[in-house]
Design a protein around this motif. Structure first.
Motif, PDB file in Angstrom:
ATOM      1  N   ASP A 115       0.843  -1.187   0.000  1.00 10.64           N
ATOM      2  CA  ASP A 115       0.000   0.000   0.000  1.00 10.64           C
ATOM      3  C   ASP A 115       0.885   1.246   0.000  1.00 10.64           C
ATOM      4  O   ASP A 115       1.783   1.372   0.836  1.00 10.64           O
ATOM      5  N   LYS A 116       0.660   2.154  -0.939  1.00 13.41           N
ATOM      6  CA  LYS A 116       1.470   3.374  -1.031  1.00 13.41           C
ATOM      7  C   LYS A 116       1.321   4.256   0.203  1.00 13.41           C
ATOM      8  O   LYS A 116       2.290   4.847   0.668  1.00 13.41           O
ATOM      9  N   SER A 117       0.114   4.358   0.739  1.00  9.62           N
ATOM     10  CA  SER A 117      -0.107   5.254   1.877  1.00  9.62           C
ATOM     11  C   SER A 117       0.319   4.637   3.203  1.00  9.62           C
ATOM     12  O   SER A 117       0.581   5.356   4.162  1.00  9.62           O
ATOM     13  N   ASN A 118       0.395   3.303   3.263  1.00  7.07           N
ATOM     14  CA  ASN A 118       0.808   2.617   4.491  1.00  7.07           C
ATOM     15  C   ASN A 118       1.679   1.422   4.114  1.00  7.07           C
ATOM     16  O   ASN A 118       1.183   0.301   3.999  1.00  7.07           O
ATOM     17  N   PRO A 119       2.989   1.628   3.917  1.00  3.56           N
ATOM     18  CA  PRO A 119       3.874   0.554   3.459  1.00  3.56           C
ATOM     19  C   PRO A 119       3.921  -0.681   4.355  1.00  3.56           C
ATOM     20  O   PRO A 119       4.327  -1.745   3.922  1.00  3.56           O
ATOM     21  N   THR A 120       3.487  -0.553   5.603  1.00  2.21           N
ATOM     22  CA  THR A 120       3.460  -1.739   6.465  1.00  2.21           C
ATOM     23  C   THR A 120       2.293  -2.658   6.116  1.00  2.21           C
ATOM     24  O   THR A 120       2.266  -3.804   6.529  1.00  2.21           O
ATOM     25  N   ASN A 121       1.348  -2.141   5.349  1.00  2.78           N
ATOM     26  CA  ASN A 121       0.206  -2.931   4.893  1.00  2.78           C
ATOM     27  C   ASN A 121       0.574  -3.570   3.551  1.00  2.78           C
ATOM     28  O   ASN A 121       0.664  -2.887   2.537  1.00  2.78           O
ATOM     29  N   SER A 122       0.824  -4.876   3.576  1.00  2.00           N
ATOM     30  CA  SER A 122       1.220  -5.554   2.342  1.00  2.00           C
ATOM     31  C   SER A 122       0.573  -6.926   2.257  1.00  2.00           C
ATOM     32  O   SER A 122       0.085  -7.465   3.256  1.00  2.00           O
ATOM     33  N   LYS A 123       0.584  -7.478   1.055  1.00  5.11           N
ATOM     34  CA  LYS A 123      -0.009  -8.786   0.797  1.00  5.11           C
ATOM     35  C   LYS A 123       0.916  -9.553  -0.136  1.00  5.11           C
ATOM     36  O   LYS A 123       1.402  -9.001  -1.120  1.00  5.11           O
ATOM     37  N   ARG A 124       1.138 -10.814   0.168  1.00  2.00           N
ATOM     38  CA  ARG A 124       2.015 -11.675  -0.631  1.00  2.00           C
ATOM     39  C   ARG A 124       1.152 -12.579  -1.504  1.00  2.00           C
ATOM     40  O   ARG A 124       0.230 -13.217  -1.013  1.00  2.00           O
ATOM     41  N   ILE A 125       1.464 -12.622  -2.821  1.00  2.00           N
ATOM     42  CA  ILE A 125       0.707 -13.476  -3.741  1.00  2.00           C
ATOM     43  C   ILE A 125       1.668 -14.258  -4.641  1.00  2.00           C
ATOM     44  O   ILE A 125       2.783 -13.813  -4.890  1.00  2.00           O
ATOM     45  N   PRO A 126       1.225 -15.419  -5.133  1.00  2.58           N
ATOM     46  CA  PRO A 126       2.064 -16.147  -6.094  1.00  2.58           C
ATOM     47  C   PRO A 126       2.148 -15.372  -7.410  1.00  2.58           C
ATOM     48  O   PRO A 126       1.242 -14.621  -7.771  1.00  2.58           O
TER      49      PRO A 126
END
Length: 121
Positions: free
Chosen positions: A52-63
């Protein structure tokens, strides 16, 4: 054309969706074996992180296969992407070039090759 411009922003190791897609499209068009390897490998070896650009700690891992298969559904305006490959440690691909990715994959394969295979040859 081997390299793709991937920084129109200042965040290190962050890639725009369109540039990541261009990279995979070039690999696929060239029938490069790296494309097949990355697209089919399990998420614990290579994956894409959506940040997430506004909150870099918010992320998701996908194949990688999910990114390629669901490209139109992947967000673009509010997200950055990272291409990650597990070698001895997690390697964030910050230069989208075929040679760079080949090198990282080769290092990962060499480091994780089973010892019993090495001893037999």
């Amino acid at each position: 054309m081997d390299a793709i411009q991937n920084y129109s922003h200042t965040q290190e190791n962050r890639i725009l969706k369109r540039n990541l897609w261009k990279f995979f499209k070039i690999l696929r068009t060239q029938a490069n074996p790296i494309y097949g390897m990355l697209e089919s490998c399990p998420i614990n070896f290579a994956w894409i992180t959506i940040i997430d650009k506004s909150n870099p700690t918010n992320s998701k891992r996908i194949p990688i296969s999910k990114f390629v298969g669901s490209l139109k559904k992947m967000p673009s305006t509010s997200k950055y992407y990272q291409l990650n490959i597990l070698a001895k440690e997690i390697i964030y691909i910050n230069e989208l070039s075929i040679e760079n990715v080949k090198s990282v994959i080769a290092d990962a394969i060499i480091r994780y090759e089973p010892k019993q295979f090495i001893n037999k040859h």
